[in-house]
Design a protein around this motif. Structure first.
Motif, short mmCIF file in Angstrom:
data_model
loop_
_atom_site.label_atom_id
_atom_site.label_comp_id
_atom_site.label_asym_id
_atom_site.label_seq_id
_atom_site.Cartn_x
_atom_site.Cartn_y
_atom_site.Cartn_z
N PHE A 1 1.37 -1.21 -0.11
CA PHE A 1 -0.19 0.14 -0.05
C PHE A 1 0.54 1.37 0.12
N GLN A 2 0.21 2.27 -0.57
CA GLN A 2 1.19 3.25 -0.36
C GLN A 2 1.50 4.03 1.05
N ILE A 3 2.76 4.13 0.54
CA ILE A 3 3.19 5.06 2.28
C ILE A 3 3.12 6.08 3.22
N LEU B 1 -7.34 -0.46 -18.85
CA LEU B 1 -6.34 -1.72 -18.18
C LEU B 1 -4.82 -1.50 -16.99
N GLU B 2 -5.73 -1.31 -15.69
CA GLU B 2 -4.17 -1.04 -15.09
C GLU B 2 -2.58 -2.35 -14.76
N LEU B 3 -2.16 -2.06 -15.39
CA LEU B 3 -0.75 -3.23 -14.67
C LEU B 3 0.15 -3.18 -13.53
N TYR B 4 -0.11 -3.37 -12.60
CA TYR B 4 0.79 -3.43 -11.60
C TYR B 4 -0.08 -2.75 -9.95
N ALA B 5 -1.04 -3.66 -10.85
CA ALA B 5 -2.59 -2.57 -9.80
C ALA B 5 -2.47 -2.73 -7.92
N GLY C 1 -5.97 -2.18 -6.67
CA GLY C 1 -7.04 -1.58 -6.60
C GLY C 1 -6.97 0.08 -6.04
N ASN C 2 -5.81 -0.07 -5.49
CA ASN C 2 -6.00 2.31 -5.09
C ASN C 2 -5.51 2.65 -6.21
N LEU C 3 -5.72 2.64 -7.35
CA LEU C 3 -5.34 3.72 -8.25
C LEU C 3 -6.90 3.14 -9.51
N LEU D 1 -4.46 -5.60 -13.31
CA LEU D 1 -3.14 -6.84 -13.14
C LEU D 1 -2.42 -6.72 -12.85
N GLU D 2 -2.24 -8.04 -11.93
CA GLU D 2 -1.03 -7.81 -10.54
C GLU D 2 -0.52 -9.38 -10.13
N SER D 3 0.59 -9.67 -9.61
CA SER D 3 1.49 -10.84 -9.40
C SER D 3 0.94 -11.45 -8.51
N ASN D 4 1.07 -10.86 -7.40
CA ASN D 4 0.69 -11.51 -6.24
C ASN D 4 -0.31 -11.66 -6.04
N VAL E 1 -1.20 -11.95 -12.92
CA VAL E 1 -0.83 -12.61 -14.65
C VAL E 1 0.48 -11.68 -13.66
N ASN E 2 1.99 -12.25 -14.03
CA ASN E 2 2.98 -11.34 -14.69
C ASN E 2 2.95 -11.00 -15.64
N VAL E 3 3.31 -9.52 -15.67
CA VAL E 3 2.74 -8.70 -16.45
C VAL E 3 4.67 -8.40 -17.64
N GLU E 4 5.09 -8.39 -16.86
CA GLU E 4 6.08 -9.04 -17.36
C GLU E 4 6.78 -10.37 -18.44
N VAL F 1 0.19 2.03 -15.40
CA VAL F 1 0.91 1.67 -15.13
C VAL F 1 1.89 2.20 -14.16
N ASP F 2 1.73 1.11 -12.75
CA ASP F 2 2.29 1.97 -11.50
C ASP F 2 3.82 1.00 -11.05
N PRO F 3 4.21 0.64 -12.26
CA PRO F 3 5.77 -0.52 -11.58
C PRO F 3 6.65 -0.56 -10.63
C1 SAM Z 1 4.14 0.24 -6.35
S1 SAM Z 1 2.89 -1.40 -6.65
C2 SAM Z 1 1.81 -0.09 -7.47
C3 SAM Z 1 0.15 -0.95 -6.76
C4 SAM Z 1 -1.15 0.25 -7.24
N1 SAM Z 1 -0.24 0.98 -8.37
C5 SAM Z 1 -0.96 1.21 -6.38
O1 SAM Z 1 -0.88 2.38 -5.88
O2 SAM Z 1 -1.34 0.34 -4.74
C6 SAM Z 1 3.41 -1.79 -7.76
C7 SAM Z 1 2.78 -3.45 -7.93
O3 SAM Z 1 3.47 -4.18 -8.93
C8 SAM Z 1 3.21 -4.87 -8.31
N2 SAM Z 1 4.45 -6.11 -9.35
C9 SAM Z 1 5.68 -6.32 -9.06
N3 SAM Z 1 6.89 -6.33 -10.58
C10 SAM Z 1 5.45 -7.36 -11.07
C11 SAM Z 1 4.70 -8.20 -12.28
N4 SAM Z 1 6.22 -8.56 -12.75
N5 SAM Z 1 3.63 -8.42 -12.98
C12 SAM Z 1 1.90 -8.21 -12.60
N6 SAM Z 1 2.57 -7.01 -10.53
C13 SAM Z 1 3.40 -6.94 -10.24
C14 SAM Z 1 3.66 -5.10 -7.23
O4 SAM Z 1 3.25 -7.01 -6.68
C15 SAM Z 1 3.01 -4.29 -6.65
O5 SAM Z 1 1.46 -4.28 -5.85
#
Ligand code: SAM
Length: 434
Positions: A267-269, A294-298, A301-303, A317-320, A343-346, A364-366
């Protein structure tokens, strides 16, 4: 040796020269003359430790925290806050232009300062050690494994500091088991006035002993929702009171949206700046009801959840896997049409996207490494008209934007948000249009 600092540069360093060689020094200001000792020397440059400030800058302030420069968590406590945001804005502009060749004066909006300069972090991770009969709780020194014991952290929310004091007492009372605890995570929600503690051990420890610690903590700190434990064999923390993840989760609010955050999940700090971040993303997306996102690294769902109020379809989409479970719980809790998928988006975007997909907006929010592979993969399938890129690392943002520019996108705006006062870290939201 003595050097004069010429300017501040990216990464929290000041730059000076010794016999023509560039030397990087932390905790300094331009024009200061300082005594330093080299810590690492390369052919063309060197890093140094600050020993003494011979001639201080008139801008220098006395740092509010007694552990500043010792614990290694902060870079800028010697700089007044209003100047910190100016410094970050200028350094971002220089670094981004150097890496992209773009003139961005018109595109770069003034940084959103953080309303709280101190006591803003909702999560801290501490280390624990035993020295004789004393339990020490603290942070590692900069670039080292040496513990600096602290009784508080001035960046952390006040509930976190209350928790550190209580932990010190409780672990000391249970020193035999307290010494087995190597790490502590404290996570609090100022929105809900609640918190959780996660105790990490290297090996499996008798659960009943940990429960005794947990019970004492819960009775000393009535705002705690749960105490959990974790060791190397666990992917996720487990409650010491047999609670499910939703019962232990902390509640955050973004406008009318309720965002529950499970233990151990990202979660954002900075809770207040996160609300600003969400608002900026929603404004930049400028969605109308027919559009899909479509949000990658979601994450949880904060955003993307707040965006779902304005869109036809929102997919994250989110890998965890626990994070995805948490995000889908949030989607239901808020009665939205957003949904989230593991989904591992990479490496596996093709398992989800097809060329028939029609997403107008890509968000995207990597992590710090950026997302060049995920962007390349996405553009093989979809051609969004807008891309919103939330970045915590200007250098990887610049690299990825260079790729998007070559792929036919135009940079429309760059907005900096100060998520991390007292540190050199910079959060940016970039908007690109096709
Ligand atoms: C900087 S956080 C952003 C999360 C969200 N957008 C937010 O504002 O809280 C990055 C997120 O990307 C996920 N993540 C890291 N590598 C990933 C990958 N290869 N595929 C999908 N998700 C990934 C992490 O588990 C983490 O939840």
């Amino acid at each position: 040796m003595q050097i004069k600092i010429e300017k501040l540069v990216f990464g929290g360093w000041g730059l000076g020269k010794y016999k023509g060689k560039v030397v990087f020094v932390p905790y300094v200001l331009p024009e200061e003359v300082v005594e330093v000792a080299l810590t690492k020397e390369k052919k063309n440059y060197a890093f140094a430790r600050l020993i003494e400030i011979i001639s201080p800058s008139p801008e220098r302030q006395s740092p509010p925290c007694p552990y500043f420069t010792v614990c290694g968590g902060c870079d800028y406590q010697h700089i007044p806050y209003s100047l910190q945001t100016e410094v970050k804005q200028k350094l971002f502009q220089e670094e981004f232009t150097r890496l992209t060749g773009l003139e961005i004066t018109e595109l770069l909006k003034p940084m959103f300062p953080s309303p709280s300069h101190l006591f803003y972090r909702n999560r801290v991770q501490l280390k624990v050690e035993r020295e004789g009969y004393k339990i020490k709780i603290g942070f590692y020194k900069r670039d080292s494994r040496e513990l600096v014991a602290v009784d508080k952290c001035l960046l952390a929310e006040k509930l976190i500091n209350q928790t550190i004091s209580a932990l010190q007492e409780v672990l000391q009372r249970h020193i035999a088991i307290g010494k087995e605890i190597k790490g502590i995570e404290i996570f609090v929600s100022p929105d809900e006035g609640s918190g959780i503690v996660i105790l990490s051990t290297l090996v499996e420890v008798n659960k009943r002993h940990l429960q005794a610690i947990a019970e004492e903590l819960m009775s000393a700190l009535p705002f705690l929702k749960d105490v959990l434990f974790k060791h190397r064999a666990f992917a996720f923390p487990r409650s010491l009171f047999e609670k499910g993840y939703t019962q232990s989760a902390l509640l955050f609010k973004i406008d009318d949206f309720k965002i529950m955050c499970y233990p151990g999940v990202f979660f954002q700090i900075n809770t207040n700046q996160n609300k600003i971040l969400s608002k900026i993303v929603t404004q930049l997306a400028a969605l109308h009801k027919e559009e899909s996102v479509l949000e990658l690294y979601a994450g949880i769902g904060n955003l993307s959840l707040p965006l779902s109020a304005y869109a036809k379809r929102v997919v994250g989409l989110e890998s965890n896997c626990l994070t995805v479970k948490n995000a889908n719980y949030n989607a239901q809790l808020n009665k939205t049409k957003a949904f989230f998928k593991i989904v591992n988006v990479e490496t596996a975007l093709e398992s989800f996207l097809t060329t028939d997909d029609n997403f107008n907006c890509l968000l995207v929010d990597p992590p710090r490494q950026g997302c060049i592979r995920a962007l390349k993969q996405s553009l093989n399938f979809i051609q969004p008209t807008k891309i919103i890129y939330v970045s915590c690392h200007p250098a990887t943002l610049a690299r990825d934007i260079n790729y998007l520019l070559k792929s036919g996108y135009k940079l429309k705006s760059l907005q900096l948000i100060d998520m991390f006062p007292q540190t050199q870290h910079i959060e940016t939201v970039a908007l690109l249009h096709r």
